[in-house]
Design a protein around this motif. Structure first.
Motif, PDB file in Angstrom:
ATOM      1  N   THR A 160       0.823  -1.207   0.000  1.00 33.79           N
ATOM      2  CA  THR A 160       0.000   0.000   0.000  1.00 33.79           C
ATOM      3  C   THR A 160       0.860   1.262   0.000  1.00 33.79           C
ATOM      4  O   THR A 160       0.540   2.244  -0.682  1.00 33.79           O
ATOM      5  CB  THR A 160      -0.924   0.009   1.233  1.00 33.79           C
ATOM      6  N   ILE A 161       1.950   1.241   0.743  1.00 33.24           N
ATOM      7  CA  ILE A 161       2.864   2.387   0.778  1.00 33.24           C
ATOM      8  C   ILE A 161       3.595   2.500  -0.554  1.00 33.24           C
ATOM      9  O   ILE A 161       3.772   3.599  -1.100  1.00 33.24           O
ATOM     10  CB  ILE A 161       3.865   2.248   1.933  1.00 33.24           C
ATOM     11  N   GLY A 162       4.018   1.364  -1.081  1.00 38.31           N
ATOM     12  CA  GLY A 162       4.694   1.376  -2.379  1.00 38.31           C
ATOM     13  C   GLY A 162       3.841   1.995  -3.465  1.00 38.31           C
ATOM     14  O   GLY A 162       4.338   2.745  -4.317  1.00 38.31           O
ATOM     15  N   ALA A 163       2.530   1.723  -3.435  1.00 42.10           N
ATOM     16  CA  ALA A 163       1.639   2.308  -4.439  1.00 42.10           C
ATOM     17  C   ALA A 163       1.692   3.827  -4.380  1.00 42.10           C
ATOM     18  O   ALA A 163       1.772   4.501  -5.417  1.00 42.10           O
ATOM     19  CB  ALA A 163       0.210   1.804  -4.229  1.00 42.10           C
ATOM     20  N   LEU A 164       1.663   4.396  -3.176  1.00 42.07           N
ATOM     21  CA  LEU A 164       1.699   5.853  -3.030  1.00 42.07           C
ATOM     22  C   LEU A 164       3.003   6.437  -3.570  1.00 42.07           C
ATOM     23  O   LEU A 164       3.032   7.548  -4.105  1.00 42.07           O
ATOM     24  CB  LEU A 164       1.528   6.249  -1.570  1.00 42.07           C
ATOM     25  N   LEU A 165       4.084   5.687  -3.407  1.00 40.83           N
ATOM     26  CA  LEU A 165       5.376   6.178  -3.898  1.00 40.83           C
ATOM     27  C   LEU A 165       5.417   6.233  -5.425  1.00 40.83           C
ATOM     28  O   LEU A 165       6.263   6.921  -6.002  1.00 40.83           O
ATOM     29  CB  LEU A 165       6.515   5.278  -3.389  1.00 40.83           C
ATOM     30  N   GLY A 166       4.503   5.523  -6.070  1.00 35.59           N
ATOM     31  CA  GLY A 166       4.492   5.517  -7.525  1.00 35.59           C
ATOM     32  C   GLY A 166       4.101   6.835  -8.146  1.00 35.59           C
ATOM     33  O   GLY A 166       4.429   7.106  -9.305  1.00 35.59           O
ATOM     34  N   CYS A 167       3.401   7.714  -7.378  1.00 33.79           N
ATOM     35  CA  CYS A 167       2.986   8.987  -7.962  1.00 33.79           C
ATOM     36  C   CYS A 167       2.891  10.097  -6.930  1.00 33.79           C
ATOM     37  O   CYS A 167       3.727  10.984  -6.873  1.00 33.79           O
ATOM     38  CB  CYS A 167       1.664   8.835  -8.709  1.00 33.79           C
ATOM     39  N   SER A 168       1.865  10.058  -6.058  1.00 33.68           N
ATOM     40  CA  SER A 168       1.526  11.225  -5.244  1.00 33.68           C
ATOM     41  C   SER A 168       2.625  11.640  -4.288  1.00 33.68           C
ATOM     42  O   SER A 168       2.970  12.826  -4.199  1.00 33.68           O
ATOM     43  CB  SER A 168       0.233  10.962  -4.469  1.00 33.68           C
ATOM     44  N   VAL A 169       3.188  10.710  -3.551  1.00 29.70           N
ATOM     45  CA  VAL A 169       4.196  11.060  -2.551  1.00 29.70           C
ATOM     46  C   VAL A 169       5.484  11.529  -3.221  1.00 29.70           C
ATOM     47  O   VAL A 169       6.092  12.533  -2.806  1.00 29.70           O
ATOM     48  CB  VAL A 169       4.459   9.860  -1.620  1.00 29.70           C
ATOM     49  N   THR A 170       5.903  10.840  -4.250  1.00 25.16           N
ATOM     50  CA  THR A 170       7.116  11.240  -4.969  1.00 25.16           C
ATOM     51  C   THR A 170       6.934  12.616  -5.598  1.00 25.16           C
ATOM     52  O   THR A 170       7.859  13.439  -5.606  1.00 25.16           O
ATOM     53  CB  THR A 170       7.463  10.187  -6.039  1.00 25.16           C
ATOM     54  N   THR A 171       5.740  12.892  -6.100  1.00 25.97           N
ATOM     55  CA  THR A 171       5.457  14.203  -6.680  1.00 25.97           C
ATOM     56  C   THR A 171       5.503  15.300  -5.615  1.00 25.97           C
ATOM     57  O   THR A 171       6.152  16.337  -5.789  1.00 25.97           O
ATOM     58  CB  THR A 171       4.086  14.206  -7.363  1.00 25.97           C
ATOM     59  N   GLY A 172       4.799  15.093  -4.497  1.00 28.23           N
ATOM     60  CA  GLY A 172       4.701  16.131  -3.472  1.00 28.23           C
ATOM     61  C   GLY A 172       6.003  16.409  -2.761  1.00 28.23           C
ATOM     62  O   GLY A 172       6.439  17.567  -2.637  1.00 28.23           O
ATOM     63  N   ILE A 173       6.678  15.361  -2.289  1.00 22.84           N
ATOM     64  CA  ILE A 173       7.952  15.569  -1.601  1.00 22.84           C
ATOM     65  C   ILE A 173       9.007  16.051  -2.582  1.00 22.84           C
ATOM     66  O   ILE A 173       9.811  16.937  -2.273  1.00 22.84           O
ATOM     67  CB  ILE A 173       8.391  14.285  -0.880  1.00 22.84           C
ATOM     68  N   GLY A 174       8.994  15.502  -3.790  1.00 23.74           N
ATOM     69  CA  GLY A 174       9.949  15.947  -4.802  1.00 23.74           C
ATOM     70  C   GLY A 174       9.792  17.407  -5.155  1.00 23.74           C
ATOM     71  O   GLY A 174      10.770  18.100  -5.453  1.00 23.74           O
TER      72      GLY A 174
END
Length: 366
Positions: A160-174
């Motif tokens: 479930t965490i890996g899924a978030l890293l695929g788009c939203s989290v990587t986009t926001g923190i990045g």
């Protein structure tokens, strides 16, 4: 070929749920068994017509899973590896990729909704082509992806965490650490506290920004922003943001727009201190236009930064963010409203359109 259930979008017909066939992996391709996939605003942009689609798509682009098979020539992942899928699979050959700017790849076919060779791995029950949204099409149980889209992560990272890293989290923190490169002690305003906006807040806390002001219409999302590191929250219906930032901050160093609303974008430069930067993280509808005051921009040395995928190099940034989560620096599980079967995708998209909740995770039924 194998047969799977999938959630699709057909122009003029909207969302459907149907059987699809998935081809075997070709050269440079990886077959991934999907274990979790997020419901993202980019999927909603297709469904509501903000981003026109000219061919039938298997929806979904934010996912994690396990490598089930590899095609000839694949060297970076093996059967059994746990992977996060990157929707912007770079070609690794163009000038931008060679220069370390994979998020600006000019050779990717992700935006064409195809695999790198221009083909699709999906066909419907009648044998007609269905195309993978953003080169992935994760609203199903198995996908074929280019090798550069399959990013290996530790086996103990929750899917479930890996899924978030695929788009939203990587986009926001990045957006914070890569695009804006926010220094410690800088002030920041974040407009929009959905999954991406809250990831921006997490990134700002990670960077040591202060104060961090989160803005949203929803009291629940404002409260969640405080849990993620915001120091102040504002309801824009009750507070004039330009007046508030002038009185309390003398203008903010950074203003992040995480909604994709062209009218809100027009207000960003008015929030900035001299030398400040507005960062466009949310994606607008195609063809949207915003007006700015160019004199203020030039006279005060302000800037506007576009942010695609958090200016991230997926093979570097996704494992790095996974390690930060595992070390306790990123409370990503708090972004997830809950998991539900893939068949609930239409309802999850409706909820996203209504602005309720944060992130729904869909799980294929096997």
């Amino acid at each position: 070929m194998t047969t799977d259930h999938a959630v699709t979008y057909r122009p003029g017909r909207g969302i459907s749920q149907e059987s699809v066939q998935v081809a075997q992996p070709g050269r440079g391709h990886v077959l991934v068994s999907i274990r979790a996939t997020g419901v993202c605003h980019s999927d909603l942009h297709i469904v509501n017509g903000d981003w026109p689609a000219d061919k039938p798509l298997v929806l979904g682009h934010e996912a994690s899973g396990v490598v089930a098979e590899t095609g000839p020539g694949v060297t970076t992942v093996s059967v059994g590896d746990h992977v996060v899928l990157s929707w912007f699979a770079p070609c690794m050959r163009c000038d931008n990729c060679v220069a370390g700017r994979a998020w600006l790849c000019t050779g990717t076919t992700a935006l064409d909704n195809t695999l790198p060779d221009g083909t699709t791995p999906f066909t419907d029950a009648a044998g007609e082509a269905l195309w993978p949204y953003l080169g992935l099409g994760t609203f199903t149980s198995q996908v074929i992806v280019p090798e550069t889209a399959a990013i290996r992560v530790d086996d103990d990272l929750p899917f479930t965490i890996g899924a978030l890293l695929g788009c939203s989290v990587t986009t926001g923190i990045g957006a914070v650490v890569n695009t804006a490169r926010v220094p410690a002690g800088a002030s920041a305003v974040v407009i929009g506290c959905g999954g991406v906006g809250l990831s921006v807040v997490m990134g700002l806390k990670l960077a040591g920004a202060h104060p961090i002001v989160a803005v949203d219409l929803s009291a629940d999302k404002r409260a969640k922003a405080m849990e993620f590191g915001a120091t102040t929250t504002l309801d824009p219906r009750e507070t004039d943001l330009a007046t508030w930032t002038t009185e309390h901050l003398r203008g903010t160093d950074f203003a992040f727009e995480a909604i994709g609303n062209e009218k809100i974008i027009e207000t960003l430069t008015g929030l900035l201190a001299p030398g400040g930067a507005a960062v466009l993280v949310g994606m607008t509808r195609v063809g949207a236009r915003s007006s700015i005051d160019p004199y203020d921009l030039a006279d005060q040395g302000k800037s506007i930064l576009g942010c695609n995928y958090g200016s991230s190099v997926a093979r570097v940034d996704i494992p790095r963010l996974a390690r930060l989560y595992q070390a306790g620096y990123l409370p990503l599980e708090q972004l997830i409203d809950g998991t539900r079967p893939l068949t609930d995708a239409p309802r999850a998209l409706d909820e996203l359109a209504a602005g309720t909740g944060l992130r729904s995770i869909l799980v294929p039924v096997r």
